[in-house]
Design a protein around this motif. Sequence first.
Motif, PDB file in Angstrom:
ATOM      1  N   UNK A   1      88.490  70.774  24.042  1.00 19.26           N
ATOM      2  CA  UNK A   1      88.372  70.136  25.354  1.00 19.26           C
ATOM      3  C   UNK A   1      87.568  70.946  26.350  1.00 19.26           C
ATOM      4  N   UNK A   2      86.770  71.915  25.873  1.00 15.54           N
ATOM      5  CA  UNK A   2      86.163  72.908  26.764  1.00 15.54           C
ATOM      6  C   UNK A   2      84.657  72.788  26.905  1.00 15.54           C
TER       7      UNK A   2
ATOM      8  N   UNK B   1      92.281  59.567  30.239  1.00 19.72           N
ATOM      9  CA  UNK B   1      91.504  59.798  29.026  1.00 19.72           C
ATOM     10  C   UNK B   1      90.100  59.210  29.147  1.00 19.72           C
ATOM     11  N   UNK B   2      89.969  58.060  29.800  1.00 23.69           N
ATOM     12  CA  UNK B   2      88.648  57.453  29.975  1.00 23.69           C
ATOM     13  C   UNK B   2      87.738  58.345  30.810  1.00 23.69           C
ATOM     14  N   UNK B   3      88.297  58.963  31.858  1.00 21.75           N
ATOM     15  CA  UNK B   3      87.517  59.873  32.695  1.00 21.75           C
ATOM     16  C   UNK B   3      87.101  61.105  31.896  1.00 21.75           C
ATOM     17  N   UNK B   4      88.008  61.619  31.081  1.00 22.38           N
ATOM     18  CA  UNK B   4      87.688  62.780  30.253  1.00 22.38           C
ATOM     19  C   UNK B   4      86.521  62.480  29.320  1.00 22.38           C
TER      20      UNK B   4
ATOM     21  N   UNK C   1      76.368  57.021  23.107  1.00 17.37           N
ATOM     22  CA  UNK C   1      77.738  57.469  23.318  1.00 17.37           C
ATOM     23  C   UNK C   1      78.046  58.548  22.287  1.00 17.37           C
ATOM     24  N   UNK C   2      78.371  59.733  22.748  1.00 15.78           N
ATOM     25  CA  UNK C   2      78.678  60.854  21.857  1.00 15.78           C
ATOM     26  C   UNK C   2      80.171  60.853  21.525  1.00 15.78           C
ATOM     27  N   UNK C   3      80.465  61.089  20.271  1.00 15.37           N
ATOM     28  CA  UNK C   3      81.855  61.186  19.827  1.00 15.37           C
ATOM     29  C   UNK C   3      82.325  62.626  19.986  1.00 15.37           C
ATOM     30  N   UNK C   4      83.406  62.869  20.709  1.00 15.25           N
ATOM     31  CA  UNK C   4      83.855  64.246  20.937  1.00 15.25           C
ATOM     32  C   UNK C   4      84.421  64.869  19.668  1.00 15.25           C
TER      33      UNK C   4
ATOM     34  N   UNK D   1      88.496  75.983  31.962  1.00 15.81           N
ATOM     35  CA  UNK D   1      87.191  75.537  31.486  1.00 15.81           C
ATOM     36  C   UNK D   1      87.282  74.166  30.816  1.00 15.81           C
ATOM     37  N   UNK D   2      88.271  73.388  31.205  1.00 17.13           N
ATOM     38  CA  UNK D   2      88.439  72.068  30.622  1.00 17.13           C
ATOM     39  C   UNK D   2      87.435  71.068  31.172  1.00 17.13           C
ATOM     40  N   UNK D   3      86.844  70.299  30.302  1.00 17.94           N
ATOM     41  CA  UNK D   3      85.899  69.270  30.733  1.00 17.94           C
ATOM     42  C   UNK D   3      86.588  68.262  31.641  1.00 17.94           C
ATOM     43  N   UNK D   4      87.789  67.854  31.284  1.00 13.03           N
ATOM     44  CA  UNK D   4      88.524  66.885  32.097  1.00 13.03           C
ATOM     45  C   UNK D   4      89.010  67.502  33.402  1.00 13.03           C
ATOM     46  N   UNK D   5      89.648  68.678  33.303  1.00  7.84           N
ATOM     47  CA  UNK D   5      90.306  69.245  34.485  1.00  7.84           C
ATOM     48  C   UNK D   5      89.371  69.998  35.411  1.00  7.84           C
ATOM     49  N   UNK D   6      88.345  70.647  34.881  1.00  3.70           N
ATOM     50  CA  UNK D   6      87.597  71.619  35.675  1.00  3.70           C
ATOM     51  C   UNK D   6      86.104  71.343  35.823  1.00  3.70           C
ATOM     52  N   UNK D   7      85.554  70.445  35.056  1.00  2.61           N
ATOM     53  CA  UNK D   7      84.128  70.156  35.192  1.00  2.61           C
ATOM     54  C   UNK D   7      83.915  69.363  36.476  1.00  2.61           C
ATOM     55  N   UNK D   8      83.044  69.875  37.349  1.00  2.96           N
ATOM     56  CA  UNK D   8      82.885  69.333  38.703  1.00  2.96           C
ATOM     57  C   UNK D   8      81.963  68.114  38.717  1.00  2.96           C
TER      58      UNK D   8
END
Length: 525
Positions: free
Chosen positions: A358-359, A301-304, A218-221, A240-247
């Motif tokens: 967050x990118x 937040x868990x999904x992010x 588990x990586x710590x952000x 380019x947000x990991x949560x919002x835009x990463x497919x």
Amino acid sequence: MTSTVQKTMGKQYLVLLLVIVSAISCSKPIERPNIIFIMSDDHAYQAISAYDGSLNQTPNIDRLAEEGAIFNHGFVTNSICAPSRAVMLTGKHSFVNGKIDNHSKFNWNQDNVAKQLKNSGYQTALVGKIHIPGKPQGFDYYNILPGQGHYYNPDFIENGEKKRYEGYCTTITTDIALDWLQNKRKQDKPFFLIYNQKAPHRTWMPEAKYLDLNGDKIFTPPANFFDNYEGREAAVNHEMGIFEHMDLVYDLKMVDAEIDSKYAKWGKSLYNRLTEEQKVAWDAHYNPIIEDFKAKGYEGKELALWKYNRYMHDYLASIQSVDDGVGTMLDYLEENGLSENTIVVYTSDQGFYLGEHGWFDKRFMYEESFRTPLLMKYPREIEAGTVVDELVQNLDFASTFMDYANIEIPQDVQGESFRKVVSGESDDWRDAIYYTYYENPGEHNVPRHHGIRTDKYKLIHFYHPYDVWEMYDMEKDIAEMNNIYDDPAYADVQKQMHAKLEEVREKYGDSDELDQKFISQIKKK
């Protein structure tokens, strides 16, 4: 008596002179160095253990730092793939060489470092990703990926002929480069090899043997993973947000009938490119992850955090094959007596965000994409373990290589040779570097901007479609969370940075008129 002494001394002098002349005539001149330039794609300095080591281990890339030099302040002039490569080749800023973004044309007829080296007697080769359309000029041999290329079973274009190779792109690229060194080059000439990897560019598809590299780790952000961009208007509307835009499918490999996403079609096409044997290894790794993901039903937040961890696993595993290739190349040089007289450089076409702000991706002048890894060895001149803190850029590679090759650097080349800087022979160096970014409108919605960085401060002007300024104290705020542009305590610094920006823009020939010209060009497309 005097006459006899004079005759004796005269004979001795003549003998000594003959010995010196004979030694000079018999000694071989110092060979010009071979040059191997290794550029990966989107390799963040944070993901090289010589810089950090908290995320992964890259023992072979680290060898360059151990046996040569590591640069702590290596930067690009334009943090996007094709323009960065054009700058490296020409030694000129994007607004001079014409390649301002990934879509603009590039004139291969203009001068470049490969042409200069080839014309001076070097044998030249280009292998791997170049991402610049057109027939490469200045190379005796080329075998390149068309466009972005594919991780698995990639197509290559060898001297104009397109071929498909079965296997993994990173390994294939290394094999092609080694084949040229072993079997295709002329052994009696110095060589210049550009050896470019596709990895670890999006979509981060690891080699089968590294799919399980980090297991269940588990990586710590980063601390600013959940950044709200307060005081930084230009960053708010990013895409380019990991949560919002990463497919989920395209980026994170969740290829499943029950999972849909914006770019699912593209993700499935990448999966379908695999051979049946490759799919067996792929499915064995990803199917349990897919099932677990569906069962957990992550949100918010868990999904992010889940997305961040899947991203890090794939990204870092993709780098491991790049590191293997560097080791293979260094071993070849040592085993064939080439190590002492060969310059080896490892870098990336730019940096990359690994969760900072967050990118993912790059483009912004913020540090993680502006800064690039740079490691270099050349035993004849560079002392092992050298640390370079001066501000260098990809703009400087062409001049540096020509300097090592004893070629007069053309006056229109804008970069400077850092040969004496890295060898410790000179401390006379620039005090500021210049950056430009043009691709807006475009992918990830990053505004057009330019700016300068000194050793202490950074000034950025986002001029389209916004008109906002940002300034950062790089000693106190390396994460760039606090925009101090309007802070009264930094009023004098702001004034000095504006003056330096204008000085640098004038030096390189940039202007507001050029900015507007390029904006008009994009609008017409």
